[in-house]
Design a protein around this motif. Sequence first.
Motif, PDB file in Angstrom:
ATOM      1  N   ALA A 122      -6.865  46.542   5.950  1.00  0.00           N
ATOM      2  CA  ALA A 122      -5.496  46.736   6.437  1.00  0.00           C
ATOM      3  C   ALA A 122      -4.904  48.016   5.861  1.00  0.00           C
ATOM      4  CB  ALA A 122      -4.620  45.525   6.083  1.00  0.00           C
ATOM      5  N   ILE A 159     -11.587  40.887   9.142  1.00  0.00           N
ATOM      6  CA  ILE A 159     -11.535  42.334   8.948  1.00  0.00           C
ATOM      7  C   ILE A 159     -10.926  43.028  10.164  1.00  0.00           C
ATOM      8  CG2 ILE A 159     -12.898  44.416   8.550  1.00  0.00           C
ATOM      9  CD1 ILE A 159     -15.042  42.548   7.280  1.00  0.00           C
ATOM     10  N   GLN A 203     -11.632  42.687  -0.302  1.00  0.00           N
ATOM     11  CA  GLN A 203     -12.582  41.563  -0.231  1.00  0.00           C
ATOM     12  C   GLN A 203     -13.930  41.958   0.357  1.00  0.00           C
ATOM     13  OE1 GLN A 203     -10.840  37.852   1.617  1.00  0.00           O
ATOM     14  NE2 GLN A 203      -9.064  39.184   1.668  1.00  0.00           N
ATOM     15  N   ARG A 253      -8.460  47.651  -6.189  1.00  0.00           N
ATOM     16  CA  ARG A 253      -9.891  47.875  -5.955  1.00  0.00           C
ATOM     17  C   ARG A 253     -10.060  48.293  -4.504  1.00  0.00           C
ATOM     18  NH1 ARG A 253     -14.760  43.554  -5.713  1.00  0.00           N
ATOM     19  NH2 ARG A 253     -13.154  42.449  -4.579  1.00  0.00           N
ATOM     20  N   ASP A 280      -4.292  40.091   5.401  1.00  0.00           N
ATOM     21  CA  ASP A 280      -4.403  38.736   4.852  1.00  0.00           C
ATOM     22  C   ASP A 280      -3.217  38.303   3.989  1.00  0.00           C
ATOM     23  OD1 ASP A 280      -6.918  38.747   5.998  1.00  0.00           O
ATOM     24  OD2 ASP A 280      -7.963  38.078   4.192  1.00  0.00           O
ATOM     25  N   ASN A 290     -19.337  40.934  12.651  1.00  0.00           N
ATOM     26  CA  ASN A 290     -18.303  40.672  13.656  1.00  0.00           C
ATOM     27  C   ASN A 290     -17.225  41.748  13.682  1.00  0.00           C
ATOM     28  OD1 ASN A 290     -17.089  40.049  11.264  1.00  0.00           O
ATOM     29  ND2 ASN A 290     -16.573  37.948  11.773  1.00  0.00           N
ATOM     30  N   ALA A 342      -0.014  47.214  -8.560  1.00  0.00           N
ATOM     31  CA  ALA A 342       1.440  47.233  -8.458  1.00  0.00           C
ATOM     32  C   ALA A 342       1.958  45.931  -9.036  1.00  0.00           C
ATOM     33  CB  ALA A 342       1.851  47.355  -6.999  1.00  0.00           C
TER      34      ALA A 342
HETATM   35  P1  FAD Z   1      -8.180  42.684   1.209  1.00  0.00           P
HETATM   36  O1  FAD Z   1      -9.510  43.014   1.754  1.00  0.00           O
HETATM   37  O2  FAD Z   1      -8.043  41.445   0.386  1.00  0.00           O
HETATM   38  O3  FAD Z   1      -7.675  43.946   0.385  1.00  0.00           O
HETATM   39  C1  FAD Z   1      -6.571  43.864  -0.469  1.00  0.00           C
HETATM   40  C2  FAD Z   1      -6.406  45.145  -1.249  1.00  0.00           C
HETATM   41  O4  FAD Z   1      -5.223  45.068  -2.052  1.00  0.00           O
HETATM   42  C3  FAD Z   1      -7.521  45.446  -2.251  1.00  0.00           C
HETATM   43  O5  FAD Z   1      -7.702  46.838  -2.343  1.00  0.00           O
HETATM   44  C4  FAD Z   1      -6.970  44.884  -3.556  1.00  0.00           C
HETATM   45  O6  FAD Z   1      -7.578  45.436  -4.707  1.00  0.00           O
HETATM   46  C5  FAD Z   1      -5.530  45.318  -3.409  1.00  0.00           C
HETATM   47  N1  FAD Z   1      -4.529  44.633  -4.234  1.00  0.00           N
HETATM   48  C6  FAD Z   1      -4.290  43.303  -4.377  1.00  0.00           C
HETATM   49  N2  FAD Z   1      -3.219  43.094  -5.165  1.00  0.00           N
HETATM   50  C7  FAD Z   1      -2.767  44.327  -5.529  1.00  0.00           C
HETATM   51  C8  FAD Z   1      -1.689  44.791  -6.335  1.00  0.00           C
HETATM   52  N3  FAD Z   1      -0.811  43.968  -6.937  1.00  0.00           N
HETATM   53  N4  FAD Z   1      -1.526  46.150  -6.497  1.00  0.00           N
HETATM   54  C9  FAD Z   1      -2.390  47.023  -5.884  1.00  0.00           C
HETATM   55  N5  FAD Z   1      -3.414  46.631  -5.113  1.00  0.00           N
HETATM   56  C10 FAD Z   1      -3.600  45.301  -4.938  1.00  0.00           C
HETATM   57  N6  FAD Z   1     -14.067  38.991   7.545  1.00  0.00           N
HETATM   58  C11 FAD Z   1     -14.731  39.342   8.665  1.00  0.00           C
HETATM   59  O7  FAD Z   1     -14.108  39.748   9.644  1.00  0.00           O
HETATM   60  N7  FAD Z   1     -16.103  39.272   8.719  1.00  0.00           N
HETATM   61  C12 FAD Z   1     -16.855  38.852   7.671  1.00  0.00           C
HETATM   62  O8  FAD Z   1     -18.084  38.769   7.761  1.00  0.00           O
HETATM   63  C13 FAD Z   1     -16.176  38.463   6.476  1.00  0.00           C
HETATM   64  N8  FAD Z   1     -16.857  37.978   5.409  1.00  0.00           N
HETATM   65  C14 FAD Z   1     -16.179  37.673   4.274  1.00  0.00           C
HETATM   66  C15 FAD Z   1     -16.914  37.252   3.159  1.00  0.00           C
HETATM   67  C16 FAD Z   1     -16.285  36.986   1.965  1.00  0.00           C
HETATM   68  C17 FAD Z   1     -17.107  36.569   0.770  1.00  0.00           C
HETATM   69  C18 FAD Z   1     -14.872  37.136   1.862  1.00  0.00           C
HETATM   70  C19 FAD Z   1     -14.167  36.892   0.550  1.00  0.00           C
HETATM   71  C20 FAD Z   1     -14.126  37.523   2.980  1.00  0.00           C
HETATM   72  C21 FAD Z   1     -14.768  37.789   4.190  1.00  0.00           C
HETATM   73  N9  FAD Z   1     -14.062  38.185   5.324  1.00  0.00           N
HETATM   74  C22 FAD Z   1     -14.746  38.557   6.457  1.00  0.00           C
HETATM   75  C23 FAD Z   1     -12.595  38.286   5.315  1.00  0.00           C
HETATM   76  C24 FAD Z   1     -12.152  39.755   5.186  1.00  0.00           C
HETATM   77  O9  FAD Z   1     -12.816  40.329   4.080  1.00  0.00           O
HETATM   78  C25 FAD Z   1     -10.645  39.833   5.035  1.00  0.00           C
HETATM   79  O10 FAD Z   1     -10.002  39.215   6.136  1.00  0.00           O
HETATM   80  C26 FAD Z   1     -10.166  41.292   4.953  1.00  0.00           C
HETATM   81  O11 FAD Z   1     -10.805  41.980   3.909  1.00  0.00           O
HETATM   82  C27 FAD Z   1      -8.663  41.358   4.758  1.00  0.00           C
HETATM   83  O12 FAD Z   1      -8.262  42.686   4.601  1.00  0.00           O
HETATM   84  P2  FAD Z   1      -6.918  43.087   3.843  1.00  0.00           P
HETATM   85  O13 FAD Z   1      -6.897  44.552   3.848  1.00  0.00           O
HETATM   86  O14 FAD Z   1      -5.787  42.336   4.431  1.00  0.00           O
HETATM   87  O15 FAD Z   1      -7.065  42.515   2.360  1.00  0.00           O
END
Ligand code: FAD
Length: 310
Positions: free
Chosen positions: A12, A286, A37, A33, A277, A46, A79
């Motif tokens: 995102a 993703i 995830q 990081r 998420d 996918n 943060a």
């Molecule tokens: P995230 O990927 O959770 O990223 C959050 C970011 O915010 C990270 O950089 C983190 O370090 C940062 N962060 C958190 N708190 C703070 C803070 N206080 N200050 C600064 N930074 C912060 N989805 C699929 O579509 N296909 C798959 O095959 C799939 N497999 C998966 C397998 C596993 C084991 C897991 C755990 C998840 C899987 N998912 C999969 C789900 C997918 O990874 C998530 O839906 C997606 O990564 C969400 O993206 P996001 O950017 O919202 O959040």
Amino acid sequence: PYDMLIVGGGPAGAAAAVYAARKGIRTGVAAERFGGQVNDTLAIENYISVLETDGPKFAAALEAHVKAYDVDIMNLQRADALIPAAEPGGLIEVKLANGATLKSKTVILSTGARWRNVNVPGEQEYKNKGVAYCPHCDGPLFKGKRVAVIGGGNSGVEAAIDLAGIVAEVTLLEFAEQLRADAVLVNKLKSLPNVRILTNVQTTEFTGAEGKLNGLSYLERASGQSQHIELEGVFVQIGLVPNTEWLRGTVELSRFGEIVVDAKGATSVPGVFAAGDCTTVPFKQIVIAAGDGAKAALGAFDHLMRMPVV
Ligand code: FAD
């Protein structure tokens, strides 16, 4: 100050950063990081147009895409407070754990979520080696095999119904005496021939051999008897926790702790948008998080264009 500051560097946040940078505005990304995830994911099959990749490769591609633009990446930065603008059109502040304060006209929150673990022996060891958390992602890997689902709330029962259509047999384990899901889901689950439901049981261990999960042990809480079942996969479905603890009291959150957003990703705080998420957007994937990040960046850009000239 930034025009757009993104907190979180998962799919995102990365998508938001690319969309922001392409508008030629001052963009920063602070992430605990980078990659999120996705770093913990093995196979990704996918993400539409990418037939197959793996987590670390996908995370590196996210970073490379953001780095192709003029974006300040602040990796390994957490943060811990958001301070809304003092007056309309003013600067929003984000305080980092290292003591620094970042200022921006708009902020995008994309801090993601984490799956709650059962915390039993074997869980970490067999993660991605039979222990899974996302049926939409990993269900097809267990085609024709035996799996268990831990958790009898709505997500556990939905996962069991979903998996029953793919795998050979599903055993659902619930700690309480009764399933906690909606009656319509429970009835559907009970109608399926290849599903076994165990209630009043506590999972005690994930077992395995040669680096692969081969079963799980549980305690029958009424009798105190220990049991073991052989299987190839376990889906843990006891909750997805949004990383929003640091926003409590500042931004409106749902009862699950998700940031409440409107159709353009706007939160309850003017100039603060959210994506992925960590928000109320349904289905945590993703491709959905990436689309949501793009949408929030465009929403925030729209807000920027309308900001009064000071
Ligand atoms: P995230 O990927 O959770 O990223 C959050 C970011 O915010 C990270 O950089 C983190 O370090 C940062 N962060 C958190 N708190 C703070 C803070 N206080 N200050 C600064 N930074 C912060 N989805 C699929 O579509 N296909 C798959 O095959 C799939 N497999 C998966 C397998 C596993 C084991 C897991 C755990 C998840 C899987 N998912 C999969 C789900 C997918 O990874 C998530 O839906 C997606 O990564 C969400 O993206 P996001 O950017 O919202 O959040």
